[in-house]
Design a protein around this motif. Structure first.
Motif, short mmCIF file in Angstrom:
data_model
loop_
_atom_site.label_atom_id
_atom_site.label_comp_id
_atom_site.label_asym_id
_atom_site.label_seq_id
_atom_site.Cartn_x
_atom_site.Cartn_y
_atom_site.Cartn_z
N LYS A 52 11.46 21.06 63.13
CA LYS A 52 10.97 21.36 61.79
C LYS A 52 11.77 22.50 61.17
N MET B 230 1.51 29.31 69.56
CA MET B 230 1.94 28.33 70.58
C MET B 230 0.77 27.95 71.49
N LEU C 172 2.79 12.53 71.97
CA LEU C 172 2.57 13.95 71.68
C LEU C 172 1.50 14.56 72.57
N ALA C 173 1.26 13.94 73.71
CA ALA C 173 0.37 14.54 74.70
C ALA C 173 1.20 15.29 75.74
N PHE D 287 -0.90 24.82 70.54
CA PHE D 287 -0.29 23.59 71.02
C PHE D 287 -1.01 23.05 72.25
N MET D 288 -1.41 23.94 73.11
CA MET D 288 -2.08 23.47 74.33
C MET D 288 -3.37 22.73 73.98
N ILE E 72 -3.92 21.10 71.19
CA ILE E 72 -3.52 19.81 70.63
C ILE E 72 -3.20 18.83 71.74
N ILE E 73 -2.44 19.31 72.72
CA ILE E 73 -2.06 18.43 73.83
C ILE E 73 -3.28 17.93 74.57
N LEU F 10 6.12 17.64 72.20
CA LEU F 10 5.50 18.29 71.05
C LEU F 10 6.38 19.46 70.59
N GLN G 130 3.82 18.44 76.43
CA GLN G 130 4.23 19.75 75.91
C GLN G 130 5.66 19.75 75.36
N LYS H 45 -0.65 12.06 60.34
CA LYS H 45 -1.64 13.08 59.98
C LYS H 45 -2.72 12.51 59.08
N ARG I 106 -0.29 21.29 60.70
CA ARG I 106 0.84 22.23 60.66
C ARG I 106 2.03 21.76 61.47
N LEU I 107 1.85 20.69 62.16
CA LEU I 107 2.93 20.20 63.03
C LEU I 107 4.20 19.91 62.22
N ARG J 138 13.51 14.95 62.36
CA ARG J 138 12.15 14.46 62.21
C ARG J 138 12.08 13.33 61.19
#
Lengths: 103, 103
Positions: free
Chosen positions: B27, A1, B14-15, A4-5, A7-8, B20, B17, B97, A102-103, B88
């Motif tokens: 999923k 997790m 998706l910026a 994720f940060m 990615i953000i 995302l 939290q 992607k 992987r999202l 999704r």
DNA sequence: GAAACATATCGATAATTCTAGATATATCAT
DNA sequence: ATGATATATCTAGAATTATCGATATGTTTC
């Protein structure tokens, strides 16, 4: 997790047209920029001035954008004399893509 | 270069939290949500209420977030009775992607 | 049709981001 | 040292986003 940060953080930086463009331009400097008069190569990337001119935005804005890209570890700055050259940090970019995959 | 606009649009969404997280939770609904009492399956995804409860944010905020995800074509809503289920949109996600992979 | 429930929309404020001009700093050339 | 040049930082206003409470809409049940 925690991933994720990251990615953000990157997504925020790359949610801006100009910053995304910059990263794209830096992938192939020969294609997008004139040659560096002093250096004669793009081994350290492209100087901020060329990026600014191509973007059409103000000098301060681009300098700020380059800082954001740098803070996200997406580019690597190299100061040579009065010029600062920016090149892509392929490692971070590659990690980012893999995480997103992987999202 | 048009592809970039799509990337930017998705990156903006998706910026955040929570947004995302939502995409991630969807999923694998079995893993992240209790079973739907009425439906008994997640074939249409997860109802907004479960998403809201798990997120810990207000109902209106999550409803809004789900709208943003929907507008970016990242999720597909299905209304059944008083419930709206969100799943999704793997096609859009996959495209995103792939586009990013060329960055 | 009234009450209960799930979701959507509206309206508003706080927080953040975008962007530029002005100014500062660092470096080079004279 | 001085002036010119490249970049960085500061300040600030405009624009956008985040988030919530209140209200509206749609659906089911009685």
């Amino acid at each position: 997790m925690f991933v994720f940060m990251e990615i953000i953080e990157v997504n925020k930086v790359l949610a801006n047209q100009t910053r995304l463009n910059i990263l794209h331009w830096l992938k192939d400097p020969e294609r997008h920029f004139p040659p560096h008069k002093e250096l004669g190569h793009f081994d350290f990337g492209v100087c901020a001035q060329y990026i600014q001119e191509k973007s059409g935005m103000s000098q301060s804005t681009i300098s700020h954008f380059l800082l954001l890209l740098q803070q996200a570890d997406l580019v690597i700055p190299t100061r040579l004399g009065k010029w600062t050259y920016y090149q892509r940090n392929e490692e971070t970019i590659s990690n980012y893509k893999q995480h997103l995959a992987r999202l």
